[in-house]
Design a protein around this motif. Structure first.
Motif, PDB file in Angstrom:
ATOM      1  N   ALA A   1       0.829  -1.200   0.000  1.00 24.98           N
ATOM      2  CA  ALA A   1       0.000   0.000   0.000  1.00 24.98           C
ATOM      3  C   ALA A   1       0.867   1.255   0.000  1.00 24.98           C
ATOM      4  O   ALA A   1       0.514   2.264  -0.632  1.00 24.98           O
ATOM      5  N   LEU A   2       2.010   1.212   0.686  1.00 22.35           N
ATOM      6  CA  LEU A   2       2.933   2.348   0.672  1.00 22.35           C
ATOM      7  C   LEU A   2       3.452   2.608  -0.740  1.00 22.35           C
ATOM      8  O   LEU A   2       3.536   3.757  -1.181  1.00 22.35           O
ATOM      9  N   VAL A   3       3.811   1.521  -1.440  1.00 22.47           N
ATOM     10  CA  VAL A   3       4.292   1.664  -2.817  1.00 22.47           C
ATOM     11  C   VAL A   3       3.193   2.254  -3.698  1.00 22.47           C
ATOM     12  O   VAL A   3       3.433   3.154  -4.510  1.00 22.47           O
ATOM     13  N   ALA A   4       1.968   1.750  -3.533  1.00 21.07           N
ATOM     14  CA  ALA A   4       0.846   2.244  -4.334  1.00 21.07           C
ATOM     15  C   ALA A   4       0.569   3.714  -4.028  1.00 21.07           C
ATOM     16  O   ALA A   4       0.369   4.529  -4.943  1.00 21.07           O
ATOM     17  N   LEU A   5       0.553   4.052  -2.734  1.00 16.74           N
ATOM     18  CA  LEU A   5       0.337   5.446  -2.347  1.00 16.74           C
ATOM     19  C   LEU A   5       1.428   6.344  -2.922  1.00 16.74           C
ATOM     20  O   LEU A   5       1.150   7.443  -3.429  1.00 16.74           O
TER      21      LEU A   5
ATOM     22  N   ALA B   1       7.775   9.746  -3.306  1.00 15.50           N
ATOM     23  CA  ALA B   1       9.035   9.109  -3.693  1.00 15.50           C
ATOM     24  C   ALA B   1       9.616   8.320  -2.524  1.00 15.50           C
ATOM     25  O   ALA B   1      10.067   7.170  -2.687  1.00 15.50           O
ATOM     26  N   PHE B   2       9.601   8.921  -1.336  1.00 10.36           N
ATOM     27  CA  PHE B   2      10.149   8.241  -0.161  1.00 10.36           C
ATOM     28  C   PHE B   2       9.353   6.980   0.160  1.00 10.36           C
ATOM     29  O   PHE B   2       9.926   5.923   0.446  1.00 10.36           O
ATOM     30  N   ALA B   3       8.007   7.080   0.095  1.00  2.00           N
ATOM     31  CA  ALA B   3       7.156   5.924   0.397  1.00  2.00           C
ATOM     32  C   ALA B   3       7.405   4.783  -0.582  1.00  2.00           C
ATOM     33  O   ALA B   3       7.502   3.611  -0.190  1.00  2.00           O
ATOM     34  N   SER B   4       7.518   5.110  -1.859  1.00  2.00           N
ATOM     35  CA  SER B   4       7.719   4.073  -2.877  1.00  2.00           C
ATOM     36  C   SER B   4       9.079   3.400  -2.751  1.00  2.00           C
ATOM     37  O   SER B   4       9.180   2.168  -2.828  1.00  2.00           O
ATOM     38  N   ILE B   5      10.115   4.213  -2.553  1.00  2.00           N
ATOM     39  CA  ILE B   5      11.462   3.648  -2.518  1.00  2.00           C
ATOM     40  C   ILE B   5      11.677   2.816  -1.260  1.00  2.00           C
ATOM     41  O   ILE B   5      12.141   1.666  -1.330  1.00  2.00           O
TER      42      ILE B   5
ATOM     43  N   LEU C   1       3.156  10.517  -6.655  1.00  2.00           N
ATOM     44  CA  LEU C   1       4.088  10.948  -7.702  1.00  2.00           C
ATOM     45  C   LEU C   1       3.341  11.345  -8.969  1.00  2.00           C
ATOM     46  O   LEU C   1       3.681  12.331  -9.625  1.00  2.00           O
ATOM     47  N   ALA C   2       2.318  10.563  -9.319  1.00  3.29           N
ATOM     48  CA  ALA C   2       1.594  10.798 -10.563  1.00  3.29           C
ATOM     49  C   ALA C   2       0.781  12.091 -10.526  1.00  3.29           C
ATOM     50  O   ALA C   2       0.749  12.843 -11.511  1.00  3.29           O
ATOM     51  N   PHE C   3       0.133  12.359  -9.397  1.00  4.30           N
ATOM     52  CA  PHE C   3      -0.773  13.501  -9.326  1.00  4.30           C
ATOM     53  C   PHE C   3      -0.129  14.746  -8.727  1.00  4.30           C
ATOM     54  O   PHE C   3      -0.781  15.796  -8.641  1.00  4.30           O
ATOM     55  N   ASN C   4       1.131  14.618  -8.328  1.00  4.41           N
ATOM     56  CA  ASN C   4       1.846  15.769  -7.794  1.00  4.41           C
ATOM     57  C   ASN C   4       3.221  15.890  -8.438  1.00  4.41           C
ATOM     58  O   ASN C   4       4.245  15.883  -7.747  1.00  4.41           O
ATOM     59  N   PRO C   5       3.269  15.970  -9.770  1.00  6.29           N
ATOM     60  CA  PRO C   5       4.581  16.130 -10.407  1.00  6.29           C
ATOM     61  C   PRO C   5       5.197  17.427  -9.934  1.00  6.29           C
ATOM     62  O   PRO C   5       4.547  18.473  -9.926  1.00  6.29           O
ATOM     63  N   GLY C   6       6.424  17.343  -9.484  1.00  6.90           N
ATOM     64  CA  GLY C   6       7.015  18.549  -8.920  1.00  6.90           C
ATOM     65  C   GLY C   6       8.508  18.594  -9.069  1.00  6.90           C
ATOM     66  O   GLY C   6       9.157  17.638  -9.493  1.00  6.90           O
TER      67      GLY C   6
END
Length: 241
Positions: free
Chosen positions: A123-127, A153-157, A132-137
């Motif tokens: 779920a962390l990876v999905a979140l 990025a931190f959650a996914s990695i 990342l997708a909806f907050n390109p920055g």
């Protein structure tokens, strides 16, 4: 006169029925396919978006991965960002996160706290992928604002690398071969170590090979789950042992 044995006709049927373990292995096969697909989608989205960035050419060793999702043009973190196909990268972020969670949720064999741990990490990876997708920055949010892109990025990695280690250590339960399980653990540890190195380089402002160091933290997740998914798929092929 020879009487028909009522049990004899059922013997072939009994032999044809899969054992519980074999049946469970077949149920894991879709999970393996989804995990591989999630990683492949990420790599394809990155490649396509990077190939479209030609002025100046995108650099895998210098530029951040997230730059590919920034339409731009803008300058931030000492880098110029202008991605013509930013939507492709952002779609890749979204799909890889969602598919990783679906693949982990579909895995059979994990029990008790290990299953809950895998689901939470998935779920962390999905979140992270969704953020990342909806907050390109650019990594430089306005003062006082939450950097949702950085959080994603931190959650996914972190979530992805820890998940690779967990599933690698529980390889027997999820149907991964010993070789693939060991590879997942090594890749996950390497990815976490690279994450620490990435944070150190990014905070220093040196910007030396920052794109390469970031990919050393991200790519082990993708490669690890390709190993896992391919291993699960191969072990459930007809005739495989």
């Amino acid at each position: 006169m020879i009487e028909n044995d009522p049990t004899s006709s059922s013997e072939p049927e009994e032999r044809a029925r899969p054992a519980p373990e074999a049946n469970q292995m077949m149920q894991r096969r879709p999970a393996g396919a989804v995990l591989v697909a999630g990683a492949v989608i990420f790599f394809l989205a990155e490649f396509i978006a990077a190939a479209a960035w030609t002025d100046p050419p995108y650099s895998y060793t210098h530029h951040y991965i997230s730059n590919l999702g920034v339409r731009g043009p803008l300058e931030a973190l000492g880098q110029f960002m202008k991605s013509p196909l930013a939507w492709v990268m952002n779609t890749g972020f979204f799909l890889f996160g969602i598919m990783f969670f679906i693949g982990v949720a579909a895995l059979k064999g994990l029990r008790s706290w290990r299953r809950w741990a895998a689901l939470i990490l998935g779920a962390l990876v999905a979140l992270g992928g969704v953020l990342l997708a909806f907050n390109p920055g650019s990594g430089e949010p306005p003062d006082g604002a939450v950097d949702y892109h950085g959080v994603g990025a931190f959650a996914s990695i972190v979530g992805g690398n820890v998940l690779a280690i967990l599933l690698g250590r529980q390889r027997q339960q999820v149907g991964v071969t010993p070789k693939a399980g060991r590879a997942m653990v090594v890749l996950g540890v390497f990815g976490l170590a690279s994450m620490v190195a990435f944070l150190a380089v990014a905070s220093s402002g040196a910007n030396v090979l920052i794109g390469l160091v970031e990919r050393c933290a991200v790519y082990p997740i993708m490669v690890g789950f390709i190993c896992a998914g391919a291993s699960i798929w191969n072990r459930t092929r007809p005739g495989s042992r």
